[in-house]
Design a protein around this motif. Structure first.
Motif, PDB file in Angstrom:
ATOM      1  N   VAL A  21       0.954  -1.197  -0.026  1.00 31.67           N
ATOM      2  CA  VAL A  21       0.011  -0.013   0.142  1.00 31.67           C
ATOM      3  C   VAL A  21       0.974   1.265  -0.147  1.00 31.67           C
ATOM      4  O   VAL A  21       1.853   1.354   0.719  1.00 31.67           O
ATOM      5  CB  VAL A  21      -1.102   0.030   1.268  1.00 31.67           C
ATOM      6  CG1 VAL A  21      -1.722   1.388   1.229  1.00 31.67           C
ATOM      7  CG2 VAL A  21      -1.678  -1.292   1.092  1.00 31.67           C
ATOM      8  N   GLN A  22       0.485   2.277  -1.096  1.00 32.38           N
ATOM      9  CA  GLN A  22       1.197   3.605  -0.794  1.00 32.38           C
ATOM     10  C   GLN A  22       0.283   4.662  -0.521  1.00 32.38           C
ATOM     11  O   GLN A  22      -1.031   4.812  -0.983  1.00 32.38           O
ATOM     12  CB  GLN A  22       1.712   3.825  -2.162  1.00 32.38           C
ATOM     13  CG  GLN A  22       3.045   2.770  -2.517  1.00 32.38           C
ATOM     14  CD  GLN A  22       3.484   3.103  -4.017  1.00 32.38           C
ATOM     15  OE1 GLN A  22       2.794   3.596  -4.881  1.00 32.38           O
ATOM     16  NE2 GLN A  22       4.977   3.251  -4.040  1.00 32.38           N
ATOM     17  N   VAL A  47      -3.828  10.560  -2.115  1.00 34.50           N
ATOM     18  CA  VAL A  47      -3.762   9.455  -3.130  1.00 34.50           C
ATOM     19  C   VAL A  47      -3.598   8.174  -2.406  1.00 34.50           C
ATOM     20  O   VAL A  47      -2.163   7.970  -1.882  1.00 34.50           O
ATOM     21  CB  VAL A  47      -3.086   9.938  -4.337  1.00 34.50           C
ATOM     22  CG1 VAL A  47      -2.946   8.612  -5.387  1.00 34.50           C
ATOM     23  CG2 VAL A  47      -3.502  11.239  -4.951  1.00 34.50           C
ATOM     24  N   HIS A  97      -2.431   3.840  -3.355  1.00 30.77           N
ATOM     25  CA  HIS A  97      -2.366   2.740  -4.274  1.00 30.77           C
ATOM     26  C   HIS A  97      -2.178   1.586  -3.634  1.00 30.77           C
ATOM     27  O   HIS A  97      -1.716   1.315  -2.527  1.00 30.77           O
ATOM     28  CB  HIS A  97      -1.301   3.134  -5.315  1.00 30.77           C
ATOM     29  CG  HIS A  97      -1.304   4.140  -6.313  1.00 30.77           C
ATOM     30  ND1 HIS A  97      -1.278   5.539  -5.709  1.00 30.77           N
ATOM     31  CD2 HIS A  97      -1.598   4.170  -7.463  1.00 30.77           C
ATOM     32  CE1 HIS A  97      -1.392   6.232  -6.821  1.00 30.77           C
ATOM     33  NE2 HIS A  97      -1.503   5.459  -8.119  1.00 30.77           N
ATOM     34  N   ASP A 151      -0.898  -2.316  -4.735  1.00 33.79           N
ATOM     35  CA  ASP A 151      -0.273  -2.817  -5.905  1.00 33.79           C
ATOM     36  C   ASP A 151      -0.015  -2.134  -6.813  1.00 33.79           C
ATOM     37  O   ASP A 151      -0.104  -2.676  -8.172  1.00 33.79           O
ATOM     38  CB  ASP A 151      -0.857  -4.332  -6.091  1.00 33.79           C
ATOM     39  CG  ASP A 151      -0.818  -5.239  -4.879  1.00 33.79           C
ATOM     40  OD1 ASP A 151       0.062  -5.305  -4.088  1.00 33.79           O
ATOM     41  OD2 ASP A 151      -1.790  -6.053  -4.718  1.00 33.79           O
ATOM     42  N   GLY A 152       0.058  -0.917  -6.803  1.00 37.13           N
ATOM     43  CA  GLY A 152       0.532   0.019  -7.841  1.00 37.13           C
ATOM     44  C   GLY A 152      -0.962   0.470  -8.674  1.00 37.13           C
ATOM     45  O   GLY A 152      -0.767   1.423  -9.630  1.00 37.13           O
ATOM     46  N   GLU A 153      -1.972   0.098  -8.170  1.00 44.10           N
ATOM     47  CA  GLU A 153      -3.256   0.465  -8.664  1.00 44.10           C
ATOM     48  C   GLU A 153      -4.058   1.536  -7.902  1.00 44.10           C
ATOM     49  O   GLU A 153      -4.251   1.157  -6.566  1.00 44.10           O
ATOM     50  CB  GLU A 153      -4.436  -0.512  -8.868  1.00 44.10           C
ATOM     51  CG  GLU A 153      -5.536  -0.428  -9.815  1.00 44.10           C
ATOM     52  CD  GLU A 153      -6.105  -1.633  -9.818  1.00 44.10           C
ATOM     53  OE1 GLU A 153      -7.302  -2.014  -9.371  1.00 44.10           O
ATOM     54  OE2 GLU A 153      -5.801  -2.295 -11.154  1.00 44.10           O
ATOM     55  N   ARG A 154      -4.523   2.664  -8.439  1.00 44.32           N
ATOM     56  CA  ARG A 154      -5.213   3.705  -7.689  1.00 44.32           C
ATOM     57  C   ARG A 154      -6.448   3.199  -7.096  1.00 44.32           C
ATOM     58  O   ARG A 154      -7.237   2.445  -7.598  1.00 44.32           O
ATOM     59  CB  ARG A 154      -5.398   4.857  -8.675  1.00 44.32           C
ATOM     60  CG  ARG A 154      -6.360   5.913  -8.254  1.00 44.32           C
ATOM     61  CD  ARG A 154      -5.442   6.838  -7.473  1.00 44.32           C
ATOM     62  NE  ARG A 154      -6.039   8.135  -7.054  1.00 44.32           N
ATOM     63  CZ  ARG A 154      -5.992   9.230  -7.850  1.00 44.32           C
ATOM     64  NH1 ARG A 154      -5.360   9.589  -8.888  1.00 44.32           N
ATOM     65  NH2 ARG A 154      -6.691  10.467  -7.478  1.00 44.32           N
ATOM     66  N   VAL A 155      -6.661   3.562  -5.887  1.00 46.50           N
ATOM     67  CA  VAL A 155      -8.132   3.098  -5.164  1.00 46.50           C
ATOM     68  C   VAL A 155      -8.658   4.617  -5.296  1.00 46.50           C
ATOM     69  O   VAL A 155      -8.186   5.564  -4.728  1.00 46.50           O
ATOM     70  CB  VAL A 155      -7.644   2.862  -3.523  1.00 46.50           C
ATOM     71  CG1 VAL A 155      -8.866   2.633  -2.873  1.00 46.50           C
ATOM     72  CG2 VAL A 155      -6.556   1.777  -3.716  1.00 46.50           C
ATOM     73  N   LYS A 198      -9.315   3.172 -13.612  1.00 44.78           N
ATOM     74  CA  LYS A 198      -8.306   3.052 -12.809  1.00 44.78           C
ATOM     75  C   LYS A 198      -7.230   2.889 -13.819  1.00 44.78           C
ATOM     76  O   LYS A 198      -5.825   3.225 -13.675  1.00 44.78           O
ATOM     77  CB  LYS A 198      -8.447   1.622 -11.941  1.00 44.78           C
ATOM     78  CG  LYS A 198      -9.170   1.727 -10.925  1.00 44.78           C
ATOM     79  CD  LYS A 198      -9.537   0.490 -10.299  1.00 44.78           C
ATOM     80  CE  LYS A 198     -10.324   0.425  -8.944  1.00 44.78           C
ATOM     81  NZ  LYS A 198     -10.438  -0.966  -8.541  1.00 44.78           N
ATOM     82  N   TYR A 206      -5.966   6.284 -15.167  1.00 42.86           N
ATOM     83  CA  TYR A 206      -4.977   6.913 -14.054  1.00 42.86           C
ATOM     84  C   TYR A 206      -3.709   6.425 -14.159  1.00 42.86           C
ATOM     85  O   TYR A 206      -2.627   6.984 -14.018  1.00 42.86           O
ATOM     86  CB  TYR A 206      -5.790   6.938 -12.926  1.00 42.86           C
ATOM     87  CG  TYR A 206      -6.692   8.182 -12.466  1.00 42.86           C
ATOM     88  CD1 TYR A 206      -6.020   9.376 -11.878  1.00 42.86           C
ATOM     89  CD2 TYR A 206      -7.961   8.162 -13.042  1.00 42.86           C
ATOM     90  CE1 TYR A 206      -6.758  10.540 -11.594  1.00 42.86           C
ATOM     91  CE2 TYR A 206      -8.891   9.322 -12.716  1.00 42.86           C
ATOM     92  CZ  TYR A 206      -8.114  10.525 -12.349  1.00 42.86           C
ATOM     93  OH  TYR A 206      -9.160  11.536 -11.922  1.00 42.86           O
ATOM     94  N   SER A 207      -3.752   5.113 -14.252  1.00 40.45           N
ATOM     95  CA  SER A 207      -2.335   4.139 -14.037  1.00 40.45           C
ATOM     96  C   SER A 207      -1.724   4.478 -15.261  1.00 40.45           C
ATOM     97  O   SER A 207      -0.488   4.673 -15.164  1.00 40.45           O
ATOM     98  CB  SER A 207      -2.786   2.805 -14.074  1.00 40.45           C
ATOM     99  OG  SER A 207      -1.534   2.073 -14.081  1.00 40.45           O
TER     100      SER A 207
END
Length: 249
Positions: A37-38, A57, A59, A61-65, A241, A244-245
């Motif tokens: 998680v980031q 913001v 993320h 696993d690199g995917e925007r939440v 998603k 944005y990615s």
């Protein structure tokens, strides 16, 4: 002093992930512990971290939440020929605002299509997304289908892939293929990542095949699909998603 993106009075990160439907709170805690998680670009491992889901913001696993997709408005428009790619037109011509009367948000158009070109155009209320999607450094691919005069010779593809010198500098396509030839008309597909004015038309003019009709079918991961001319579609879920990615957001 804390080094993580802690927000006083915020919501615990694992609760935010759970409310977003990412995972149960227990599974979210394991994701955090594993460094998956980031928050604002920083990997976080603190189980007590509190965040502000309205402005930070996140993320996984690199995917925007996306905690509230209603705040992130992205619309796909099938722009008809004759509509100008602006929100207003001093000459009184049909413009994008005429197609967006049901959307009161302040929306930015992502690049443009010339008045004689139809197809996929994106609008959004996210200025940073619009900026990145049009900035050349992100190299977002745009796919066009063109109908041209004559049977396109095999050497045209090689020339376009190697690069053409136009009046405003060199350019080369990302891909080019002939789809079909019917009588004196050939349909071709062209992918470019630059956004110069009338680029595809100028490229095809340069190699001797003037464009009769031009449609943009894809913008990055977003497809025109079955969207009818003059109508809009909300971009959401996995498509949002992916969009944005594609520009690191």
């Amino acid at each position: 002093m804390r080094n993580d993106p802690y927000v006083e009075g915020g919501v615990r990160l694992q609760k935010v992930l759970s409310q977003a439907g990412i995972a149960s709170r227990r599974a979210a805690e394991e994701m955090i512990e594993d460094g998956r998680v980031q928050v604002d670009g920083q990997v976080v491992r603190s189980q007590g971290l509190r965040v502000d889901p309205d402005r930070q913001v996140i993320h996984v696993d690199g995917e925007r939440v996306f905690l509230d997709e209603t705040k992130h408005v992205v619309l796909a428009i099938n722009k008809p020929v004759g509509v100008v790619s602006t929100m207003s037109d001093p000459e009184g011509r049909p413009c994008l605002a005429d197609l967006l009367m049901d959307h009161p948000e302040r929306l930015y158009h992502v690049g443009r299509l010339d008045v004689d070109t139809s197809g996929l155009l994106l609008v959004t209320n996210d200025g940073e997304l619009a900026n990145r999607l049009t900035h050349p450094s992100y190299e977002v691919p745009k796919t066009y289908v063109a109908r041209v005069h004559g049977e396109v010779k095999p050497g045209v593809r090689r020339r376009l892939l190697q690069g053409i010198e136009l009046e405003d500098g060199p350019v080369k396509v990302d891909s080019f293929r002939t789809m079909e030839t019917y009588g004196e008309i050939t349909t071709v597909e062209i992918v470019v990542h630059e956004g110069r004015n009338r680029l595809v038309r100028r490229l095809m003019d340069h190699v001797g095949y003037p464009v009769r009709e031009l449609v943009r079918t894809h913008f990055g991961p977003i497809s025109l699909d079955r969207l009818q001319p003059g109508t809009t579609r909300r971009v959401k879920g996995n498509a949002l998603k992916a969009l944005y990615s594609s520009v690191g957001l």
